[in-house]
Structure formats: structure tokens, C-alpha cells
Design an enzyme around this catalytic site. Structure first.
Site, PDB file in Angstrom:
ATOM      1  N   GLU A  52       1.050  -3.278  -8.717  1.00 21.90           N
ATOM      2  CA  GLU A  52       1.041  -2.250  -7.673  1.00 21.90           C
ATOM      3  C   GLU A  52       2.347  -2.350  -6.897  1.00 21.90           C
ATOM      4  OE1 GLU A  52      -2.174  -0.463  -4.660  1.00 21.90           O
ATOM      5  OE2 GLU A  52      -1.747  -2.571  -4.318  1.00 21.90           O
ATOM      6  N   GLU A  94     -12.029  -3.058  -1.198  1.00 22.32           N
ATOM      7  CA  GLU A  94     -11.337  -1.866  -1.736  1.00 22.32           C
ATOM      8  C   GLU A  94      -9.890  -2.295  -1.907  1.00 22.32           C
ATOM      9  OE1 GLU A  94      -9.670   1.038  -2.509  1.00 22.32           O
ATOM     10  OE2 GLU A  94     -10.106   2.219  -0.700  1.00 22.32           O
ATOM     11  N   CYS A 128      -3.690   3.310  -1.939  1.00 19.52           N
ATOM     12  CA  CYS A 128      -4.262   2.561  -3.061  1.00 19.52           C
ATOM     13  C   CYS A 128      -4.511   3.498  -4.238  1.00 19.52           C
ATOM     14  CB  CYS A 128      -5.536   1.850  -2.637  1.00 19.52           C
ATOM     15  SG  CYS A 128      -6.713   2.935  -1.849  1.00 19.52           S
ATOM     16  N   LYS A 165     -10.577  -6.212  12.541  1.00 19.75           N
ATOM     17  CA  LYS A 165      -9.167  -6.539  12.743  1.00 19.75           C
ATOM     18  C   LYS A 165      -8.314  -5.494  12.025  1.00 19.75           C
ATOM     19  CE  LYS A 165      -6.060  -8.930  10.528  1.00 19.75           C
ATOM     20  NZ  LYS A 165      -4.857  -8.165  10.851  1.00 19.75           N
TER      21      LYS A 165
HETATM   22  P1  NDP Z   1      -2.765  -7.303   2.785  1.00 18.13           P
HETATM   23  O1  NDP Z   1      -3.853  -7.090   1.811  1.00 18.13           O
HETATM   24  O2  NDP Z   1      -2.251  -8.689   2.934  1.00 18.13           O
HETATM   25  O3  NDP Z   1      -3.241  -6.796   4.250  1.00 18.13           O
HETATM   26  C1  NDP Z   1      -4.338  -5.960   4.482  1.00 18.13           C
HETATM   27  C2  NDP Z   1      -5.139  -6.480   5.685  1.00 18.13           C
HETATM   28  O4  NDP Z   1      -5.631  -7.790   5.414  1.00 18.13           O
HETATM   29  C3  NDP Z   1      -4.325  -6.605   6.960  1.00 18.13           C
HETATM   30  O5  NDP Z   1      -5.123  -6.321   8.087  1.00 18.13           O
HETATM   31  C4  NDP Z   1      -3.917  -8.055   6.921  1.00 18.13           C
HETATM   32  O6  NDP Z   1      -3.558  -8.521   8.186  1.00 18.13           O
HETATM   33  C5  NDP Z   1      -5.203  -8.700   6.427  1.00 18.13           C
HETATM   34  N1  NDP Z   1      -5.062 -10.034   5.848  1.00 18.13           N
HETATM   35  C6  NDP Z   1      -3.967 -10.601   5.282  1.00 18.13           C
HETATM   36  N2  NDP Z   1      -4.254 -11.854   4.844  1.00 18.13           N
HETATM   37  C7  NDP Z   1      -5.560 -12.083   5.139  1.00 18.13           C
HETATM   38  C8  NDP Z   1      -6.454 -13.193   4.934  1.00 18.13           C
HETATM   39  N3  NDP Z   1      -6.083 -14.319   4.329  1.00 18.13           N
HETATM   40  N4  NDP Z   1      -7.750 -13.075   5.356  1.00 18.13           N
HETATM   41  C9  NDP Z   1      -8.170 -11.941   5.955  1.00 18.13           C
HETATM   42  N5  NDP Z   1      -7.359 -10.873   6.190  1.00 18.13           N
HETATM   43  C10 NDP Z   1      -6.078 -10.932   5.783  1.00 18.13           C
HETATM   44  O7  NDP Z   1      -1.602  -6.306   2.437  1.00 18.13           O
HETATM   45  P2  NDP Z   1      -0.083  -6.295   2.917  1.00 18.13           P
HETATM   46  O8  NDP Z   1      -0.026  -5.608   4.218  1.00 18.13           O
HETATM   47  O9  NDP Z   1       0.522  -7.662   2.863  1.00 18.13           O
HETATM   48  O10 NDP Z   1       0.603  -5.399   1.769  1.00 18.13           O
HETATM   49  C11 NDP Z   1       0.953  -5.995   0.532  1.00 18.13           C
HETATM   50  C12 NDP Z   1       0.505  -5.150  -0.633  1.00 18.13           C
HETATM   51  O11 NDP Z   1      -0.902  -4.971  -0.565  1.00 18.13           O
HETATM   52  C13 NDP Z   1       1.050  -3.743  -0.644  1.00 18.13           C
HETATM   53  O12 NDP Z   1       2.319  -3.705  -1.191  1.00 18.13           O
HETATM   54  C14 NDP Z   1       0.043  -3.058  -1.512  1.00 18.13           C
HETATM   55  O13 NDP Z   1       0.334  -3.321  -2.857  1.00 18.13           O
HETATM   56  C15 NDP Z   1      -1.268  -3.736  -1.152  1.00 18.13           C
HETATM   57  N6  NDP Z   1      -2.054  -2.953  -0.178  1.00 18.13           N
HETATM   58  C16 NDP Z   1      -3.093  -2.213  -0.655  1.00 18.13           C
HETATM   59  C17 NDP Z   1      -3.819  -1.424   0.208  1.00 18.13           C
HETATM   60  C18 NDP Z   1      -4.953  -0.578  -0.268  1.00 18.13           C
HETATM   61  O14 NDP Z   1      -5.226   0.459   0.348  1.00 18.13           O
HETATM   62  N7  NDP Z   1      -5.681  -0.981  -1.298  1.00 18.13           N
HETATM   63  C19 NDP Z   1      -3.497  -1.323   1.631  1.00 18.13           C
HETATM   64  C20 NDP Z   1      -2.415  -2.193   2.050  1.00 18.13           C
HETATM   65  C21 NDP Z   1      -1.729  -2.962   1.143  1.00 18.13           C
HETATM   66  P3  NDP Z   1      -2.020  -8.456   8.685  1.00 18.13           P
HETATM   67  O15 NDP Z   1      -1.504  -7.086   8.459  1.00 18.13           O
HETATM   68  O16 NDP Z   1      -2.185  -8.768  10.117  1.00 18.13           O
HETATM   69  O17 NDP Z   1      -1.317  -9.488   7.876  1.00 18.13           O
END
Ligand code: NDP
Length: 498
Positions: A398, A264, A299, A188
């Protein structure tokens, strides 16, 4: 070979549609749509379906069926490697269209997507293809008339959940090892950036990956992501994203099948600059790039500067020199190198964290706020925050935007202590010409990756990436990612009885 012209008209990009299941685009009539917007200007880009529970079941059963009936898992790994190598070649051959798709729908500028993201995606897949037949189980020391060994096997169907910040690369980091190890994948992508992943799935089929072995399901994280994690026929989860969501996934995976997870997660990585910095101008460039690349939405972003008191002034002056040249622009123009924030939600999160930091005494000494005249994209100015302490919100949490906090120190112990973080441990940059000092700091900072006199990954896929503490569990890339995509069966044969 000359570089093709990368400028393009965003309204002319054709977007893959639906989900990708069983080797083809898949639509279901009873699903709601999710609107997807262009980060550059906030314009509506297109729609994706929000997977129903039936669609998720359909994807997983296709994957399981393909895994059981195709030769993907049972053929010699060298044969799988050939198919994966063809996939990497097709990615290279479609570099322009993939870069344009990434630029229109994510925060990646087209020139960077073309020069970095696409070749890194192809290289990651190529790396795991090359590794596919270069691992083996262990033979055990046992009694003379027995043979003990450890056989590695694929899990079956692996669930992958990727974020929006580097959609192409993240897909390859998850699928490369999982597929090379002989698994099927249901992935996904983030609902904000689904299109380039769908295109990769189309190319996978063209390369010869059997239908059903790589599936993409679109939908929201809290529903579709959670359903993938909980599905009884998914045997392992690999996720990149926030620490909060990682924790929710870990708990879901524990409750629904005791599944292993690779996570990660977030970071708050320091750039520790000692007085004997070998090249102040180079360190300044590493620092400026380290927190502004992709608009700070990485990240591994180096978002905490910990600088020796005697060099902090010239260092900040040099950093500001780099920041002064940064300018926003549409991501479909090849001269643009600065990224907007992905969404209004993200802009609001960052504003709230900066406000909370200022309320606790932090001072904006450079930048702050948004660039004007940007046609609707949220291009946050590179921002420096001073007068911060370990309890300032922008130091603790973060932020995922182009914001650097600045702290100073007077002796080595103090610098190393400040560089450590109470919760995160993803990366750290150390700048010093004293190799002993660099090694002492490297040993004492709890982080999954340490860069010395540089900041950022190289193209060496053999070097794994992954965090300590709340920055994650396990590694992407490297040998470790392939090993984590397999389970290990212990075998003991008493051959004097056969
Ligand atoms: P999330 O961690 O919520 O999203 C990352 C992925 O996880 C997306 O595909 C999201 O889907 C999915 N997801 C969300 N909730 C669930 C769940 N309960 N079970 C399974 N999958 C899920 O990050 P956000 O996009 O909300 O960003 C928020 C913060 O996260 C950022 O400000 C940053 O701090 C951090 N982040 C860190 C990243 C990294 O590389 N380590 C990358 C992205 C964010 P969907 O987008 O459809 O909600």
C-alpha cells in the site's frame, strides 16, 4: 437553499483544546504537547496534549462510570436513537464550521468536506440511530417446556482508534454503531488530525449524550493507542489504519483480555477493465478518481489498473485527460479539489516506494514528483507506473499516494488472476458489459467489496465496508457494524419448573 461561501481564512478558525472527557474539555498539567501542522502549507496549526497514563485511566473510568450510572445502556433503544438523531442534526447545522475545521487540519478540501464528509458523517449516525431498535435476539428451537433465546447486550466501554485520512467520517463509523448499541466510547483520533473529532464530541453533549459516554483522548498511537487497547476496562477495540498497526492492536487485544477487534486496514485494490467495457470514458473517470481522490490517501483507493491489451491505449489516454486537469491549491479555497499528502513522513514513504519500484524496472509514464509553488504542502502529482510485475514494490505494498500501476492481460482468466492480490483484499472494481464475466470475476476475486461499472462507495450506509485477508476483520457500517458492537447471551428457561 444556496450554498454558503466556503472560502475562509485559516488563521481565523478556532480549534477545540485538550482532551474531551466526562462531557467537557479536559486538561492535565503534567502532559507534553504535540504540534499539529496544516497539510496545505506545513504551517503550525496548534497543539494537543499527549495523554499521560493518568489521563487515559481518567477517560476510561469516566466512560465506565457513565455507562453504569447513566440510562444510556438501559433505556429503550428508541430513546437512544432520538439523542443520536439530534446529534446528526447538529452536525448538519454546523456543516460549514465542521468543513472548515476539517479542511484546515486534514487533507480534505473544504468544498468536498462540506458536500461529502459532513453529510456522510451525519448520515452514518442517523443510520445507526434508525437501526438501534430494529434488531433482536433469536429464539431457539428447543424442547416444548423450555424457552431458549439469544439476548444482545452492549459490551460496556469500546475503544476506538481512527486514522487521519477522513477524521469526521471515521469517527461516525466507529461511534455510530457503538453508541447506538448502548456502549460508551473512548476514542483516540490520529495525532495528525484531532480537532474535528473534538468538535463532534462537543456536539454530542449538546445533543444530549450523557457526559462520559463519548470521550476523546489525544496522544500518540504507540503510547495512547496501545494503552487504550490494553486497558482492562475496555472490552472491545475498533480500529482503522495500517495493516501493521492493526496486527499490533490485534496482538495487544489478545494478550490483554482476549478482546474482540474490528479492523479496517490497508488495501491495494484493482480496477479490472475488460475488452467489452460498457463506457470507456466513464471507466476512465472512475480510474482517475479512484486513485487520486484525497491524494490517494484512502484505504479503498483503486491503485492497480489491470486493463485488456486491446483497450489499454485509449483507456490510458482518457485517464491522462482527467489527470491533466488536476491542480493543487489551499484546502480553504472552495475551488480546490486535490489534496496534499498528510505529512513529510508520508511523502518520504511514497518516494522510497517509487524509487524501489523504478529500481526493479518500473517506468513513470505520467506525472512523478511534486507540484511546484504550493506554499509548502506536499502535493504529489498523479503518477502512472508501467512495466510493473506482481513483485514490484508499488504493486505489492500500500502506497497511500496518487500512484497507479498499469498491467495488461489478454484473456479473462489472466485478468482475474492479476486482479487478485497475495495479501490485500479490500475492494475491487470490475468494468465489463458482460454480466456473466462480471459475476465470474466477482466470485473469484477475494475482496470485501466489489464495484461493478462504478468505483467507490455510495451514500448507502446499509452496505458494509471491510476487507478480506490482511485488509481487515469485520465490517464498518451496515447492520454488521451494529451487531459487532454487541455481545450475545444465550438464555434457556425451563418454565415447567417455575
Ligand atoms: P497507523 O495505522 O499507524 O495509524 C492509524 C491510527 O492508529 C492513528 O490514530 C495512530 O495514532 C494509531 N496507532 C499507531 N500505532 C498504534 C498502536 N501501536 N496501537 C494503537 N494505535 C496506534 O497509520 P499511519 O498514520 O502511520 O500511516 C501509515 C500507513 O498506514 C499509510 O501509508 C497507509 O498505508 C496506512 N493507513 C491506512 C489507513 C486506512 O484507511 N486503512 C488509514 C491511515 C493509514 P497516531 O497517528 O497518533 O500515531
Amino acid at each position: 437553499m444556496s450554498t454558503p461561501s466556503l472560502d475562509f481564512d485559516p488563521s481565523n478558525v478556532s480549534l477545540p483544546q485538550g482532551h474531551f472527557i466526562g462531557g467537557t474539555s479536559y486538561y492535565s498539567t503534567n502532559e507534553a504537547s504535540i504540534a499539529v501542522y496544516r497539510p496545505s502549507d506545513g504551517q503550525l496549526l496548534g497543539y494537543i496534549p499527549d495523554a499521560s497514563p493518568d489521563t487515559i485511566d481518567h477517560a476510561v473510568s469516566n466512560a465506565l462510570q457513565a455507562w453504569k450510572t447513566s440510562r444510556w445502556a438501559t433505556q429503550p433503544p428508541r430513546e437512544r436513537a432520538k439523542v443520536l438523531t439530534r446529534w446528526a442534526e447538529l452536525i448538519d447545522r454546523n456543516a460549514v464550521s465542521l468543513a472548515q475545521l476539517e479542511a484546515v487540519s486534514s487533507t480534505r478540501p473544504v468544498a468536498e468536506a462540506y458536500a461529502s464528509d459532513v453529510p456522510f458523517t451525519a448520515d452514518a449516525i442517523r443510520f445507526f440511530a434508525e437501526l438501534a431498535d430494529k434488531h433482536g435476539g433469536d429464539f431457539a428451537a428447543t424442547r416444548r417446556e423450555s424457552l431458549g433465546f439469544v439476548a444482545s447486550e452492549p459490551y460496556g466501554v469500546i475503544g476506538a482508534i481512527t486514522p487521519w485520512n477522513f477524521p469526521l467520517s471515521m469517527c461516525s463509523w466507529k461511534c455510530g454503531p457503538a453508541l447506538a448499541a448502548g456502549n460508551a466510547v473512548v476514542l483516540k483520533p490520529s495525532e495528525l488530525t484531532p480537532f474535528s473529532t473534538l468538535r463532534l464530541a462537543e456536539l454530542a453533549i449538546e445533543a444530549g449524550i450523557p457526559p462520559g459516554i463519548f470521550n476523546v483522548v489525544n496522544g500518540r498511537g504507540a503510547t495512547t493507542g496501545a494503552a487504550i487497547t490494553r486497558h482492562p476496562d475496555i472490552s472491545k477495540i475498533s480500529f482503522t489504519g495500517s495493516t501493521r498497526t492493526g496486527a499490533a492492536i490485534m496482538s495487544d487485544a489478545a494478550l490483554h483480555g482476549t478482546k474482540p477487534v474490528t479492523l479496517e486496514l490497508g488495501g491495494k485494490s484493482p480496477q479490472l477493465v475488460f475488452e467489452r467495457v460498457p463506457d470507456l470514458a466513464h471507466a476512465a473517470q472512475c480510474i482517475a478518481r479512484g486513485f487520486t481522490s484525497n491524494g490517494g490517501q484512502a484505504c479503498v483507493a483503486g491503485t492497480r489498473l489491470i486493463a485488456h491489451k486491446r483497450i489499454v491505449e485509449p483507456l490510458l489516454e482518457a485517464v491522462q485527460g482527467h489527470l491533466a486537469n488536476i491542480a493543487p491549491g489551499p484546502l480553504w479555497r472552495s475551488t480546490t479539489s486535490y489534496s496534499p499528502l498528510i505529512s513529510q513522513n508520508q511523502a518520504e514513504r511514497i518516494a522510497a516506494l517509487i524509487d524501489a519500484s523504478r529500481a526493479s524496472g518500473a517506468e513513470v509514464i505520467f506525472g512523478g514528483g511534486y507540484f511546484e509553488d504550493t506554499d509548502g504542502g506536499y502535493f504529489h502529482r498523479p503518477t502512472l507506473l508501467a512495466n510493473v510485475t506482481e513483485s514490484t514494490p508499488a504493486v505489492r505494498q500500500e502506497l497511500f499516494g496518487p500512484v497507479l500501476t498499469v498491467q495488461t492481460f489478454e484473456d479473462e482468466d489472466e485478468g482475474i488472476a492479476l486482479a487478485g492480490h497475495p495479501t490485500y483484499g479490500l475492494c475491487a472494481g470490475i468494468h465489463t458489459r458482460d454480466i456473466g464475466q462480471a459475476m465470474r470475476a466477482m466470485r473469484r476475486i477475494s475482496a470485501g467489496t466489489v464495484w461493478i461499472n462504478r468505483y467507490g462507495r455510495s451514500g448507502d450506509m446499509i452496505i458494509p465496508t471491510g476487507g478480506f485477508k490482511q485488509s481487515g476483520i469485520g465490517k464498518d457500517l451496515g447492520r454488521q457494524a451494529l451487531e459487532a458492537s454487541m455481545r450475545y447471551k444465550s438464555v434457556l428457561i425451563d418454565f415447567d419448573r417455575t
